[in-house]
Motif scaffolding. Structure first.
Motif, PDB file in Angstrom:
ATOM      1  N   GLU A 218      17.565   7.140  -4.546  1.00 14.74           N
ATOM      2  CA  GLU A 218      16.170   7.344  -4.126  1.00 14.74           C
ATOM      3  C   GLU A 218      15.986   8.789  -3.657  1.00 14.74           C
ATOM      4  N   SER A 219      16.978   9.285  -2.922  1.00 13.71           N
ATOM      5  CA  SER A 219      16.903  10.667  -2.427  1.00 13.71           C
ATOM      6  C   SER A 219      16.876  11.653  -3.586  1.00 13.71           C
ATOM      7  N   TRP A 220      17.743  11.428  -4.577  1.00 12.55           N
ATOM      8  CA  TRP A 220      17.774  12.304  -5.741  1.00 12.55           C
ATOM      9  C   TRP A 220      16.417  12.286  -6.446  1.00 12.55           C
ATOM     10  N   THR A 221      15.856  11.087  -6.620  1.00 16.70           N
ATOM     11  CA  THR A 221      14.576  10.968  -7.327  1.00 16.70           C
ATOM     12  C   THR A 221      13.501  11.764  -6.607  1.00 16.70           C
TER      13      THR A 221
ATOM     14  N   GLN B 216       9.664   4.333   0.376  1.00  7.06           N
ATOM     15  CA  GLN B 216       9.503   2.966   0.863  1.00  7.06           C
ATOM     16  C   GLN B 216       8.028   2.663   1.143  1.00  7.06           C
ATOM     17  N   LEU B 217       7.210   2.902   0.140  1.00  4.81           N
ATOM     18  CA  LEU B 217       5.765   2.716   0.268  1.00  4.81           C
ATOM     19  C   LEU B 217       5.422   1.231   0.405  1.00  4.81           C
ATOM     20  N   ARG B 218       4.725   0.888   1.479  1.00  4.42           N
ATOM     21  CA  ARG B 218       4.302  -0.495   1.720  1.00  4.42           C
ATOM     22  C   ARG B 218       2.958  -0.750   1.043  1.00  4.42           C
ATOM     23  N   ILE B 219       2.882  -1.851   0.298  1.00  4.40           N
ATOM     24  CA  ILE B 219       1.638  -2.239  -0.372  1.00  4.40           C
ATOM     25  C   ILE B 219       1.265  -3.645   0.083  1.00  4.40           C
ATOM     26  N   ARG B 220       0.050  -3.790   0.550  1.00  2.00           N
ATOM     27  CA  ARG B 220      -0.460  -5.106   0.958  1.00  2.00           C
ATOM     28  C   ARG B 220      -1.071  -5.806  -0.253  1.00  2.00           C
ATOM     29  N   THR B 221      -0.598  -6.999  -0.559  1.00  2.00           N
ATOM     30  CA  THR B 221      -1.140  -7.764  -1.678  1.00  2.00           C
ATOM     31  C   THR B 221      -2.299  -8.638  -1.183  1.00  2.00           C
ATOM     32  N   PRO B 222      -3.114  -9.182  -2.097  1.00  2.41           N
ATOM     33  CA  PRO B 222      -4.274  -9.985  -1.683  1.00  2.41           C
ATOM     34  C   PRO B 222      -3.930 -11.167  -0.788  1.00  2.41           C
ATOM     35  N   ASN B 223      -2.716 -11.704  -0.915  1.00  2.00           N
ATOM     36  CA  ASN B 223      -2.345 -12.848  -0.058  1.00  2.00           C
ATOM     37  C   ASN B 223      -1.837 -12.410   1.313  1.00  2.00           C
ATOM     38  N   GLY B 224      -1.898 -11.096   1.589  1.00  2.00           N
ATOM     39  CA  GLY B 224      -1.506 -10.595   2.901  1.00  2.00           C
ATOM     40  C   GLY B 224      -0.056 -10.202   3.024  1.00  2.00           C
ATOM     41  N   ARG B 225       0.722 -10.440   1.991  1.00  2.00           N
ATOM     42  CA  ARG B 225       2.142 -10.095   2.047  1.00  2.00           C
ATOM     43  C   ARG B 225       2.352  -8.617   1.716  1.00  2.00           C
ATOM     44  N   SER B 226       3.482  -8.108   2.169  1.00  2.00           N
ATOM     45  CA  SER B 226       3.820  -6.711   1.896  1.00  2.00           C
ATOM     46  C   SER B 226       4.839  -6.625   0.772  1.00  2.00           C
ATOM     47  N   ARG B 227       4.648  -5.651  -0.081  1.00  2.00           N
ATOM     48  CA  ARG B 227       5.625  -5.309  -1.101  1.00  2.00           C
ATOM     49  C   ARG B 227       5.953  -3.835  -0.938  1.00  2.00           C
ATOM     50  N   PHE B 228       7.192  -3.485  -1.266  1.00  2.00           N
ATOM     51  CA  PHE B 228       7.627  -2.103  -1.072  1.00  2.00           C
ATOM     52  C   PHE B 228       8.066  -1.485  -2.404  1.00  2.00           C
ATOM     53  N   LEU B 229       7.779  -0.210  -2.548  1.00  2.00           N
ATOM     54  CA  LEU B 229       8.260   0.572  -3.677  1.00  2.00           C
ATOM     55  C   LEU B 229       9.196   1.655  -3.158  1.00  2.00           C
ATOM     56  N   ASP B 230      10.235   1.975  -3.933  1.00  2.00           N
ATOM     57  CA  ASP B 230      11.148   3.041  -3.521  1.00  2.00           C
ATOM     58  C   ASP B 230      10.371   4.315  -3.194  1.00  2.00           C
ATOM     59  N   LEU B 231       9.462   4.669  -4.096  1.00  2.00           N
ATOM     60  CA  LEU B 231       8.610   5.851  -3.938  1.00  2.00           C
ATOM     61  C   LEU B 231       7.253   5.545  -4.548  1.00  2.00           C
ATOM     62  N   GLY B 232       6.215   6.159  -4.025  1.00  2.00           N
ATOM     63  CA  GLY B 232       4.922   5.894  -4.643  1.00  2.00           C
ATOM     64  C   GLY B 232       3.795   6.739  -4.083  1.00  2.00           C
ATOM     65  N   TRP B 233       2.690   6.720  -4.820  1.00  4.42           N
ATOM     66  CA  TRP B 233       1.453   7.391  -4.421  1.00  4.42           C
ATOM     67  C   TRP B 233       0.358   6.323  -4.357  1.00  4.42           C
ATOM     68  N   GLU B 234      -0.013   5.899  -3.160  1.00  2.28           N
ATOM     69  CA  GLU B 234      -1.019   4.851  -3.031  1.00  2.28           C
ATOM     70  C   GLU B 234      -2.368   5.320  -3.568  1.00  2.28           C
ATOM     71  N   ARG B 235      -2.667   6.599  -3.361  1.00 11.26           N
ATOM     72  CA  ARG B 235      -3.961   7.132  -3.824  1.00 11.26           C
ATOM     73  C   ARG B 235      -4.154   6.928  -5.322  1.00 11.26           C
ATOM     74  N   TRP B 236      -3.052   7.096  -6.087  1.00 16.45           N
ATOM     75  CA  TRP B 236      -3.166   6.999  -7.542  1.00 16.45           C
ATOM     76  C   TRP B 236      -2.541   5.714  -8.100  1.00 16.45           C
ATOM     77  N   ARG B 237      -2.032   4.865  -7.222  1.00 21.84           N
ATOM     78  CA  ARG B 237      -1.442   3.589  -7.624  1.00 21.84           C
ATOM     79  C   ARG B 237      -0.340   3.780  -8.672  1.00 21.84           C
ATOM     80  N   ILE B 238       0.588   4.650  -8.315  1.00 16.55           N
ATOM     81  CA  ILE B 238       1.757   4.900  -9.159  1.00 16.55           C
ATOM     82  C   ILE B 238       3.001   4.718  -8.300  1.00 16.55           C
ATOM     83  N   GLY B 239       3.970   3.974  -8.824  1.00 15.21           N
ATOM     84  CA  GLY B 239       5.212   3.759  -8.098  1.00 15.21           C
ATOM     85  C   GLY B 239       6.411   4.165  -8.935  1.00 15.21           C
ATOM     86  N   VAL B 240       7.486   4.521  -8.268  1.00 14.26           N
ATOM     87  CA  VAL B 240       8.749   4.874  -8.929  1.00 14.26           C
ATOM     88  C   VAL B 240       9.849   4.015  -8.314  1.00 14.26           C
ATOM     89  N   GLU B 241      10.617   3.352  -9.165  1.00 22.69           N
ATOM     90  CA  GLU B 241      11.695   2.488  -8.713  1.00 22.69           C
ATOM     91  C   GLU B 241      12.989   2.894  -9.401  1.00 22.69           C
TER      92      GLU B 241
END
Length: 281
Positions: free
Chosen positions: A157-160, A175-200
């Motif tokens: 993740e650090s290298w990426t 470790q971007l936290r994303i709230r799903t419609p059911n209220g649960r959290s999902r995490f991405l290794d890296l991401g841009w919430e503004r543009w809805r892009i994640g990197v895993e």
């Protein structure tokens, strides 16, 4: 891009799969080998990667076997920069971090700094350990520390994150936290919430040749259904072929509304090429 003499150790290889037998083959643990050195010369203090290993941090190149890694030690560290771990003299956490940041190739230096900062290093001691540095060592240490982020959860993740930054692309959130419609959290290794892009990072894909239908894949499908674009990378992508996925990220960001100037975009394209060349050296 950060100007550096080396981007990674020439001995770096693709990481071993998790099922590799850590107990097979010749050699002895790095800590035990340093213990033998210390018993023959009580003036020796573990430094660098050896000190990091004894402190509990693996900052060796990806795939390197610690049982055959050369011991790093010195009789020079000031008394204030020496501590004792498992009965052995090693440089303090702060001094070890500074040495790794100054002396390791950039990607490994940033990954090491992430680990140390995540564990919690006293900032005053870190500043004191930086004080004696000058010239190239100070420049490299500062560059690694400025690029470090304690939120990273693995060296890959650090290298990426470091490659994305050095390419001049917008900084992603670890470790971007994303709230799903059911209220649960999902995490991405890296991401841009503004543009809805994640990197895993998917270490398994390196060996299986595909993204297995695991919990990670189900998570990706869920996020994709919410409008996210997920870029999944392997060790080969990071260590051998960075240009294709960096270009893909650039294009995804542009398609989602990122709006750099023409000059900025030209500089980014140049940096992507420099990153690709640096990894081949």
């Amino acid at each position: 891009m950060t100007q550096i003499s080396m981007y990674r150790s020439t001995t770096a290889t693709l990481p071993e799969p998790f099922w590799a037998d850590d107990l097979s083959g010749p050699g002895e643990d790095l800590l035990l080998r340093f213990e033998t050195v210390f018993e023959s010369d009580f003036s020796q203090v573990a430094t660098g990667r050896t000190a990091a290993w004894i402190h509990g941090f693996d900052v060796l190149p990806p795939g390197a076997d610690q049982r055959g890694w050369p011991i790093e030690s010195s009789s020079d560290p000031p008394l204030a920069e020496i501590t004792v771990v498992d009965g052995l003299p090693v440089t303090t956490l702060a001094r070890t971090l500074v040495d790794c940041a100054a002396d390791l190739p950039r990607l490994e230096a940033v990954a090491a700094a992430d680990q140390f900062l995540r564990a919690g290093v006293d900032t005053r001691r870190l500043a004191a350990a930086l004080e004696p540095l000058h010239g190239d060592r100070l420049r490299r240490a500062n560059a690694a520390l400025l690029a470090a982020d304690p939120r990273a959860e693995s060296p890959m993740e650090s290298w990426t994150r470091c490659l994305i930054s050095d390419a001049g692309l917008p900084a992603p959130v670890p470790q971007l936290r994303i709230r799903t419609p059911n209220g649960r959290s999902r995490f991405l290794d890296l991401g841009w919430e503004r543009w809805r892009i994640g990197v895993e990072y998917d270490g398994m894909a390196t060996y299986l040749g595909l993204a297995a239908e695991t919990g990670d894949r189900r998570r990706h499908h869920l996020l994709e259904n919410l409008g996210w674009e997920i870029v999944v990378l392997t060790a080969s992508d990071l260590m051998e072929h960075p240009r294709p996925w960096l270009v893909r990220l650039r294009d995804l960001l542009l398609s989602k509304g990122w709006d750099p100037s023409a000059n900025e975009l030209h500089d980014i394209d140049t940096s992507i090429e420099e990153v690709s060349l640096a990894l081949k050296q």
